[in-house]
Scaffold this motif. Structure first.
Motif, PDB file in Angstrom:
ATOM      1  N   LEU A 104      70.890 -12.153  -4.550  1.00 50.67           N
ATOM      2  CA  LEU A 104      72.269 -12.605  -4.332  1.00 50.67           C
ATOM      3  C   LEU A 104      72.340 -13.974  -3.681  1.00 50.67           C
ATOM      4  O   LEU A 104      73.434 -14.451  -3.369  1.00 50.67           O
ATOM      5  CB  LEU A 104      73.023 -11.591  -3.464  1.00 50.67           C
ATOM      6  N   ASN A 105      71.202 -14.588  -3.433  1.00 53.28           N
ATOM      7  CA  ASN A 105      71.186 -15.921  -2.814  1.00 53.28           C
ATOM      8  C   ASN A 105      71.071 -16.972  -3.915  1.00 53.28           C
ATOM      9  O   ASN A 105      70.008 -17.159  -4.515  1.00 53.28           O
ATOM     10  CB  ASN A 105      70.013 -16.043  -1.842  1.00 53.28           C
ATOM     11  N   GLY A 106      72.169 -17.602  -4.207  1.00 61.94           N
ATOM     12  CA  GLY A 106      72.214 -18.613  -5.261  1.00 61.94           C
ATOM     13  C   GLY A 106      73.639 -19.051  -5.500  1.00 61.94           C
ATOM     14  O   GLY A 106      74.530 -18.864  -4.657  1.00 61.94           O
ATOM     15  N   PRO A 130      62.077 -17.175  -5.038  1.00 63.05           N
ATOM     16  CA  PRO A 130      60.784 -16.710  -5.580  1.00 63.05           C
ATOM     17  C   PRO A 130      59.670 -16.695  -4.545  1.00 63.05           C
ATOM     18  O   PRO A 130      58.818 -15.799  -4.555  1.00 63.05           O
ATOM     19  CB  PRO A 130      60.497 -17.703  -6.706  1.00 63.05           C
ATOM     20  N   ALA A 131      59.663 -17.690  -3.651  1.00 66.75           N
ATOM     21  CA  ALA A 131      58.642 -17.718  -2.601  1.00 66.75           C
ATOM     22  C   ALA A 131      58.791 -16.512  -1.674  1.00 66.75           C
ATOM     23  O   ALA A 131      57.794 -15.906  -1.249  1.00 66.75           O
ATOM     24  CB  ALA A 131      58.729 -19.015  -1.815  1.00 66.75           C
ATOM     25  N   TYR A 132      60.041 -16.146  -1.358  1.00 66.79           N
ATOM     26  CA  TYR A 132      60.248 -14.971  -0.511  1.00 66.79           C
ATOM     27  C   TYR A 132      59.842 -13.701  -1.228  1.00 66.79           C
ATOM     28  O   TYR A 132      59.276 -12.790  -0.610  1.00 66.79           O
ATOM     29  CB  TYR A 132      61.712 -14.878  -0.081  1.00 66.79           C
ATOM     30  N   TYR A 133      60.120 -13.616  -2.530  1.00 68.05           N
ATOM     31  CA  TYR A 133      59.677 -12.448  -3.298  1.00 68.05           C
ATOM     32  C   TYR A 133      58.158 -12.297  -3.223  1.00 68.05           C
ATOM     33  O   TYR A 133      57.636 -11.193  -3.045  1.00 68.05           O
ATOM     34  CB  TYR A 133      60.120 -12.590  -4.755  1.00 68.05           C
ATOM     35  N   THR A 134      57.457 -13.418  -3.375  1.00 69.14           N
ATOM     36  CA  THR A 134      55.992 -13.381  -3.286  1.00 69.14           C
ATOM     37  C   THR A 134      55.541 -12.920  -1.911  1.00 69.14           C
ATOM     38  O   THR A 134      54.639 -12.071  -1.781  1.00 69.14           O
ATOM     39  CB  THR A 134      55.414 -14.768  -3.596  1.00 69.14           C
ATOM     40  N   GLN A 156      69.328 -18.948  -8.941  1.00 71.54           N
ATOM     41  CA  GLN A 156      68.828 -18.560  -7.620  1.00 71.54           C
ATOM     42  C   GLN A 156      68.428 -19.793  -6.827  1.00 71.54           C
ATOM     43  O   GLN A 156      68.049 -20.831  -7.378  1.00 71.54           O
ATOM     44  CB  GLN A 156      67.631 -17.619  -7.741  1.00 71.54           C
ATOM     45  N   ASP A 157      68.495 -19.658  -5.511  1.00 68.19           N
ATOM     46  CA  ASP A 157      67.994 -20.718  -4.641  1.00 68.19           C
ATOM     47  C   ASP A 157      66.493 -20.886  -4.838  1.00 68.19           C
ATOM     48  O   ASP A 157      65.768 -19.924  -5.159  1.00 68.19           O
ATOM     49  CB  ASP A 157      68.304 -20.400  -3.185  1.00 68.19           C
ATOM     50  N   SER A 158      66.011 -22.067  -4.619  1.00 70.30           N
ATOM     51  CA  SER A 158      64.608 -22.381  -4.916  1.00 70.30           C
ATOM     52  C   SER A 158      63.627 -21.605  -4.039  1.00 70.30           C
ATOM     53  O   SER A 158      62.479 -21.394  -4.426  1.00 70.30           O
ATOM     54  CB  SER A 158      64.373 -23.884  -4.745  1.00 70.30           C
ATOM     55  N   TRP A 159      64.075 -21.153  -2.861  1.00 71.93           N
ATOM     56  CA  TRP A 159      63.157 -20.470  -1.952  1.00 71.93           C
ATOM     57  C   TRP A 159      63.065 -18.973  -2.230  1.00 71.93           C
ATOM     58  O   TRP A 159      62.198 -18.289  -1.676  1.00 71.93           O
ATOM     59  CB  TRP A 159      63.595 -20.677  -0.500  1.00 71.93           C
TER      60      TRP A 159
END
Length: 548
Positions: A273-275, A297-301, A292-295
């Motif tokens: 929901l961040n985007g 995918p990094a948080y998902y990882t 989505q916000d660029s960060w």
């Protein structure tokens, strides 16, 4: 046997039963200063190993700090995801592209709401019987799994030989039954016959029988090890039956992991929901899409890696608790019982040795990840000699890590040493006592897993027969039976995992006994001495074959 045990215990001031004895010590040297060193084969040069009952210092602390930082970052950014969410995500379908402002503006569209409500109504009305049968079957299976595990433990303790030899024919009968059943059922079904031609059915049918033939050959090739395996399982079952509190602690730790996962899963959901809603061009036409916000995918990882590392840490913590509890039982005299053994093992696992547990979990996580990458590259069949050599080197490195990690946590639970020290000392302990550093007896693991598979399969057949006669869900009765089989085999697999760790812990305790020249549990020595003999003096007529 009791008199032999007492006679073998040391009477020196360094008696292992003394609570004030240091964990590792060298006996005082009686040599003169100018005399040469003792020969390498002299056992007095080795550090004496015993269970550490006293306070333990913190070990591998940097890895505990690293794990805590990773968890805190996961939860911190997750909380940020919750409060930073964009509420317009759920109204994406109501946004339209405006040519005048070249941006997305909100309109009115409720079709998605009505469609989702309609899909939910159709699903709930058509599958109510299936869902009801599924829920009740899984609940009953979960309830029955507890007495099934206790009954299996009781039978393995008192009737190990009978259970093993009765189960062996089922390793052949059950695969034959399922193979014949699916072939006949597919032949009489017109839809299955049209989708699966006769030639392919025959090929699969013959292939399954070839696999069954390989299983028969494995049993014949390893028949000389079955009797010893029976005794090893009996000893482990007796040890586990005297520490039944593990059946409460281990599931509670698993439930704790599930509760720990819940907020992380919530954070992952809110991460989507961040985007923002932006216009997107496709074939000359503009439409509104979610970006989505660029960060994110990094948080998902980060969150997924945290979940994987936490899973391996929990598995290693369970091994630590099992090993510490069984070791305290082993090194306690016959006339007394260990007090608060599980509590002290838990305190050590999540206290002084928590860094060691985190390091072991990290290594296992990395090994599994790298192995998955290597297997994926192998499936892609990338040509080249360099790629082949790299895969061989990586597999050799991963096998070496597995080799060193085999008994490390068991040893750390006994001594409280750091991970690297435990790995080195375990290898030296087994090597100088002429014991295998690979595994105790691999047949026991296969047999226990096979028994769990047989019980789960019989239970699934009974469930399917009951659903066929008592309900009208038709084909879905097979689906419910398969899911019940999966649930029961997971529970029995956890039981087998605990019993397998008990076997490894008893093996290490036996090695410590042998290294010190003591006999704490005569019944264990009677069995594991045969294990050493069977490995060193294999019958010349017995065929050798690898276990698969």
């Amino acid at each position: 046997m009791g008199s032999a045990k007492k006679a073998n215990k040391p009477t020196s001031p360094y008696d292992s039963s003394s609570p004030s004895q240091p964990l590792l010590f060298k006996p005082p040297s009686t040599e003169e200063p100018n005399q040469p060193d003792q020969p390498e084969s002299d056992p007095t040069q080795y550090l004496q190993i015993s269970y550490n009952y006293g306070p333990r210092p913190f070990k591998d602390l940097p890895f505990l700090i690293l794990f805590v930082l990773v968890v805190l970052c996961t939860f911190g950014f997750g909380i940020f995801c919750v409060f930073h969410k964009n509420p317009n995500y759920s109204n994406l379908s109501s946004y339209k592209y405006d040519l005048n402002s070249t941006s997305c503006v909100k309109g009115s569209n409720f079709n998605g709401f009505y469609e989702s409500r309609f899909d939910f109504y159709v699903l709930s009305s058509s599958g109510s019987g299936f869902l009801k049968s599924l829920i009740w079957t899984l609940v009953v299976t979960l309830i029955l799994s507890v007495p099934i595990c206790f009954l299996l433990l009781l039978l393995l303790k008192h009737y190990t030989k009978q259970i093993v030899y009765v189960s062996l024919p089922f390793f052949i009968v059950i695969p034959i039954f399922f193979n014949v059943y699916w072939f006949v059922a597919c032949t009489v079904s017109s839809s299955c016959t049209d989708a699966f031609p006769l030639v392919y059915r025959i090929l699969v049918f013959v292939f399954v029988f070839l696999i069954i033939g390989i299983i028969v050959w494995i049993f014949v090739a390893n028949w000389h090890r079955i009797e010893l395996t029976v005794m090893i399982i009996g000893v482990a079952s007796d040890a586990l039956s005297k520490n039944l509190g593990l059946f409460v602690v281990i599931p509670l730790l698993t439930l704790g992991l599930v509760a720990y996962y819940v907020p992380i899963v919530v954070f992952l959901v809110f991460g989507r929901l961040n985007g923002k809603i932006v216009p997107k061009e496709s074939n000359g036409e503009y439409r509104c899409a979610w970006k989505q916000d660029s960060w994110v995918p990094a948080y998902y990882t980060l969150a997924i890696l945290t979940m994987l590392w936490s899973l391996t840490v929990l598995v290693e913590a369970q091994v630590y608790v099992i090993s510490g509890t069984i070791a305290q039982w082993y090194f306690t005299g016959e006339d007394s019982k260990p007090r608060r053994s599980i509590r002290s093992s838990l305190r050590n696992a999540f206290g002084p040795s928590s860094g060691t547990v985190c390091l072991s979990g990290l290594l296992i996580c990395v090994v599994r990840f790298v192995r998955a990458v290597v297997d994926s590259a192998r499936q892609e069949d990338i040509p080249g000699m360099v790629n082949f050599v790299l895969r061989c080197c990586v597999n050799a490195l991963l096998s070496a890590v597995d080799f060193l990690n085999k008994f490390t946590i068991n040893f750390a639970a006994i001594t409280g040493e750091a991970y690297c020290t435990s790995a080195r000392m375990t290898y030296e302990l087994l090597k100088r006592n002429l014991l295998s550093a690979v595994f105790v007896e691999t047949v026991s693991t296969r047999l226990l897993a096979g028994i769990a598979f047989i019980l789960s399969s019989i239970y699934a057949i009974v469930v399917c027969a009951i659903l066929k006669g008592a309900s009208n869900i038709g084909f879905y009765s097979y689906v419910v039976a398969v899911l019940a089989w999966v649930l029961l085999i997971i529970v029995l697999g956890s039981f087998v995992h605990v019993l397998d760790n008990v076997i490894e812990t008893v093996y290490i305790c036996y090695a410590v006994d042998r290294d010190r020249g003591e006999v704490y549990k005569p019944e264990v020595h009677e069995v594991y001495a045969l294990l050493t003999s069977s490995r060193n003096h294999r019958s010349p007529t017995a065929p050798t074959a690898p276990l698969v």
